[in-house]
Design a protein around this motif. Structure first.
Motif, PDB file in Angstrom:
ATOM      1  N   HIS A   1     -54.249   8.007 -29.949  1.00 52.35           N
ATOM      2  CA  HIS A   1     -53.002   7.900 -29.180  1.00 52.35           C
ATOM      3  C   HIS A   1     -53.005   8.861 -27.990  1.00 52.35           C
ATOM      4  CE1 HIS A   1     -50.596   5.073 -31.570  1.00 52.35           C
ATOM      5  NE2 HIS A   1     -51.253   5.534 -32.611  1.00 52.35           N
ATOM      6  N   ALA A   2     -53.607  10.024 -28.163  1.00 52.33           N
ATOM      7  CA  ALA A   2     -53.676  10.972 -27.049  1.00 52.33           C
ATOM      8  C   ALA A   2     -54.545  10.410 -25.921  1.00 52.33           C
ATOM      9  CB  ALA A   2     -54.227  12.308 -27.531  1.00 52.33           C
ATOM     10  N   GLU A   3     -55.630   9.742 -26.282  1.00 54.43           N
ATOM     11  CA  GLU A   3     -56.513   9.164 -25.271  1.00 54.43           C
ATOM     12  C   GLU A   3     -55.832   8.036 -24.498  1.00 54.43           C
ATOM     13  OE1 GLU A   3     -60.516   9.957 -28.016  1.00 54.43           O
ATOM     14  OE2 GLU A   3     -59.649   7.944 -27.811  1.00 54.43           O
ATOM     15  N   LEU A   4     -54.937   7.325 -25.147  1.00 50.58           N
ATOM     16  CA  LEU A   4     -54.265   6.210 -24.497  1.00 50.58           C
ATOM     17  C   LEU A   4     -53.076   6.641 -23.642  1.00 50.58           C
ATOM     18  CD1 LEU A   4     -54.354   3.576 -27.382  1.00 50.58           C
ATOM     19  CD2 LEU A   4     -55.262   3.221 -25.082  1.00 50.58           C
TER      20      LEU A   4
ATOM     21  N   PRO B   1     -52.894  -7.468 -12.688  1.00 50.88           N
ATOM     22  CA  PRO B   1     -52.376  -6.246 -12.042  1.00 50.88           C
ATOM     23  C   PRO B   1     -52.204  -5.063 -12.978  1.00 50.88           C
ATOM     24  CG  PRO B   1     -50.602  -7.812 -12.415  1.00 50.88           C
ATOM     25  CD  PRO B   1     -51.869  -8.517 -12.820  1.00 50.88           C
ATOM     26  N   ARG B   2     -52.349  -5.260 -14.262  1.00 51.63           N
ATOM     27  CA  ARG B   2     -52.143  -4.149 -15.192  1.00 51.63           C
ATOM     28  C   ARG B   2     -53.271  -3.115 -15.040  1.00 51.63           C
ATOM     29  NH1 ARG B   2     -51.983  -7.221 -20.786  1.00 51.63           N
ATOM     30  NH2 ARG B   2     -53.846  -8.121 -19.792  1.00 51.63           N
ATOM     31  N   PRO B   3     -52.988  -1.858 -15.307  1.00 53.07           N
ATOM     32  CA  PRO B   3     -54.046  -0.834 -15.199  1.00 53.07           C
ATOM     33  C   PRO B   3     -54.986  -0.882 -16.404  1.00 53.07           C
ATOM     34  CG  PRO B   3     -52.012   0.166 -15.978  1.00 53.07           C
ATOM     35  CD  PRO B   3     -51.678  -1.272 -15.667  1.00 53.07           C
ATOM     36  N   GLU B   4     -56.195  -0.378 -16.197  1.00 54.65           N
ATOM     37  CA  GLU B   4     -57.120  -0.204 -17.308  1.00 54.65           C
ATOM     38  C   GLU B   4     -56.779   1.092 -18.046  1.00 54.65           C
ATOM     39  OE1 GLU B   4     -61.216  -0.311 -16.354  1.00 54.65           O
ATOM     40  OE2 GLU B   4     -61.274  -2.499 -16.100  1.00 54.65           O
ATOM     41  N   PRO B   5     -57.152   1.195 -19.317  1.00 60.28           N
ATOM     42  CA  PRO B   5     -56.898   2.443 -20.047  1.00 60.28           C
ATOM     43  C   PRO B   5     -57.732   3.578 -19.446  1.00 60.28           C
ATOM     44  CG  PRO B   5     -57.595   0.667 -21.527  1.00 60.28           C
ATOM     45  CD  PRO B   5     -57.800   0.181 -20.147  1.00 60.28           C
ATOM     46  N   PRO B   6     -57.367   4.819 -19.742  1.00 60.19           N
ATOM     47  CA  PRO B   6     -58.188   5.951 -19.294  1.00 60.19           C
ATOM     48  C   PRO B   6     -59.616   5.862 -19.843  1.00 60.19           C
ATOM     49  CG  PRO B   6     -56.031   6.692 -20.054  1.00 60.19           C
ATOM     50  CD  PRO B   6     -56.138   5.249 -20.415  1.00 60.19           C
ATOM     51  N   GLU B   7     -60.518   6.598 -19.229  1.00 58.15           N
ATOM     52  CA  GLU B   7     -61.940   6.510 -19.571  1.00 58.15           C
ATOM     53  C   GLU B   7     -62.187   6.803 -21.048  1.00 58.15           C
ATOM     54  OE1 GLU B   7     -65.948   6.038 -19.640  1.00 58.15           O
ATOM     55  OE2 GLU B   7     -64.539   5.425 -18.070  1.00 58.15           O
ATOM     56  N   ALA B   8     -61.559   7.848 -21.585  1.00 63.11           N
ATOM     57  CA  ALA B   8     -61.776   8.189 -22.993  1.00 63.11           C
ATOM     58  C   ALA B   8     -61.328   7.051 -23.908  1.00 63.11           C
ATOM     59  CB  ALA B   8     -61.030   9.474 -23.351  1.00 63.11           C
ATOM     60  N   ALA B   9     -60.222   6.408 -23.558  1.00 66.79           N
ATOM     61  CA  ALA B   9     -59.732   5.280 -24.362  1.00 66.79           C
ATOM     62  C   ALA B   9     -60.664   4.085 -24.252  1.00 66.79           C
ATOM     63  CB  ALA B   9     -58.319   4.906 -23.919  1.00 66.79           C
TER      64      ALA B   9
END
Length: 526
Positions: free
Chosen positions: A519-522, A74-82
């Motif tokens: 860190h900004a991407e995450l 159920p956890r989300p995936e990281p953003p696309e850039a990450a």
């Protein structure tokens, strides 16, 4: 052109070996064609034909059962850039350097993977499904990354690991599958009886976090049937959340048939200053050390043996000094105030010790301070950071000093190491820096940068400080990049030490800025 040899396509294969089966062809090859009709080329041609026949004649095997679908995470995936960044880090594409062994000015991406995994874990992300194979390969190759990598891989990673023997390590020592609710007694009992070792360790931590007393109760149900190495690992897991409620179980473990289990139980009990074992050790230690001097024990009796004292000393140590050290490190540090007339830790440590026992006494107190997590005693034993290490009240061992530092608060730790660096430079600071919280506090970061700049001005080469430079790339606050720009941009002549320093500072600045971007991407989008 005339030739006397046959080709594999001129029909000789069928005439010379065409009627023979595969086993007969193999026999002809082993015996040699000189003992059979036909040429080597004909034999090879016949073998090629038979190979095609064998493959074409294979009947498909019955399909096996399909594996169960991977469990939902159920956890989300990281953003696309990450996600793109993780793919880059897993590929291990480091900055290109020259063939001379120089690292170049580009960041080393492989050293940033641990930070990416740690930050992703803090945000509660799961690994992107397409990157799970690469993540498991990295966890297999780098044991230091396994806990974080397997946590990110989650239940889907464990599902995948069951399908590939190369990833079975994940089932043995890295992660646990879905754990039952700690209040689900049936589920807890089933997993405890049937689960993999890693799952059982995780389950023990789960039930202890829910109810402290539930951990020892769970251990008692199977303790007598566990292997010695498993009993030792289960005991070691009790360090997290160790409390007085664990004492009855640990006291019983002092009678275990395994010497290592007994020693670990005694060590854990001595970390509980109010335990009965700590009281027994205090009584013995107080009889040996006081204002009047030091009188080590004359024998190692049965009671001492049961309480974890090892009788035989290592090579080069005297028996009585060895026994004394074990008593002192296991006694609660609080017992010394009354013994020395109400003096505090710093005053006790500063007292003169006759007969050459000072080093033995202070070293044992160091181990006690680390084991009991006592910051006041640690500060006293560390002394002033500006004093030469050999002049400290306890020991010149940087490893022991690093352990003492780990008991201090984050600010006190960083301030002490910063003062040490300003007084003594970087040559002996590597181990001390390793126990400081990341990112380093501003004062500590400035002390490291100033010391690196001093080393550059002294004319040395940066590889003499490669360990500290590597730590700086991973541990400096990325906000320090601006402060380093001037050092990285100083004009230098190619080929000298200054050129290497400029390159090293450029790499440090680039790494800090890449960490900031990582860190900004995450950061989850709002």
């Amino acid at each position: 052109m005339n030739t006397t040899t046959h080709s594999a396509t001129d029909g000789s294969a069928d005439t010379a070996y065409g009627d023979e089966n595969w086993d007969e062809l193999v026999g002809a090859a082993l015996l040699g064609t000189e003992r059979r009709r036909g040429s080597p080329e004909a034999l090879l041609g016949a073998a090629a034909v038979q190979t095609v026949r064998r493959r074409a004649g294979l009947r498909p095997a019955e399909a096996g059962p399909r594996p169960e679908p991977a469990p939902r995470d159920p956890r989300p995936e990281p953003p696309e850039a990450a996600r793109r960044r993780l793919a880059q880090l897993l590929a291990g594409r480091a900055g290109a350097g020259s063939g001379s062994g120089r690292r170049g000015a580009a960041p080393d991406l492989t050293e940033l993977l641990p930070q990416w995994l740690a930050a992703a874990g803090q945000y509660g992300y799961r690994a992107p499904a397409p990157l799970l194979p690469a993540l498991l390969d990295v966890a297999r190759a780098r044991s230091d990354l396994r806990p974080q990598a397997l946590a990110l891989a989650g239940t889907r990673g464990l599902w995948l690991a069951r399908l590939n023997p190369d990833w079975r390590f994940a089932l043995r020592g890295g992660g646990a599958g879905e754990l039952p609710d700690p209040q689900d007694t049936v589920g807890v009992e089933r997993l405890w009886q049937e689960g993999l070792f890693a799952e059982r360790v995780a389950l023990l931590g789960l039930v202890r976090a829910h109810e402290a007393a539930a951990g020892p109760r769970l251990l008692e149900t199977t303790w007598s049937t566990e292997r010695a190495e498993d009993r030792l690992m289960f005991l070691d897991s009790l360090r997290v959340g160790l409390s007085a409620g664990d004492e009855p179980f640990l006291e019983a473990a002092l009678g275990d048939r395994s010497r290592n289990v007994r020693a670990t139980a005694a060590e854990l009990l001595s970390a509980l200053p109010a335990s009965a074992l700590a009281g027994r050790m205090a009584e013995r230690a107080l009889a040996c050390v006081g204002p009047e001097g030091v009188t080590p024990p004359t024998e190692c009796d049965a009671g001492m043996l049961r309480d974890g004292v090892v009788k035989r000393p290592p090579a080069g140590r005297g028996e009585r000094a060895w026994w004394l050290g074990q008593l002192l490190e296991s006694a609660p540090l609080s017992c010394w105030r009354d013994r020395f007339g109400g003096l505090g830790p710093a005053e006790i440590v500063a007292l003169p010790v006759a007969e050459g026992w000072a080093e033995e006494l202070h070293a044992a107190w160091c181990r006690a301070a680390v084991r009991q997590g006592d910051p006041a005693w640690s500060q006293a034993l560390l002394g002033s950071a500006s004093e030469p290490p050999a002049a400290g009240p306890a020991t010149a061992s940087l490893a022991e000093r690093a352990q003492l530092l780990s008991t201090l608060g984050e600010e006190e730790r960083a301030a002490w190491v910063a003062e040490f660096i300003r007084a003594h430079g970087l040559s002996e600071a590597f181990q001390l820096l390793g126990v400081c919280v990341v990112p380093w506090a501003e004062a500590l970061g400035r002390a490291v940068i100033e010391a690196l700049d001093c080393a550059r001005e002294a004319g040395g080469y940066p590889w003499s400080f490669s360990g500290v430079m590597g730590l700086a790339e991973r541990c400096l606050d990325p906000a320090e990049a601006g402060r380093l720009d001037a050092l990285a941009a100083e004009p230098v002549e190619e080929g000298g030490a200054a050129a290497y320093w400029s390159e090293a500072f450029q790499r440090l600045v680039a790494t800090l800025r890449l960490r900031a971007a990582l860190h900004a991407e995450l950061t989850p989008p709002h």
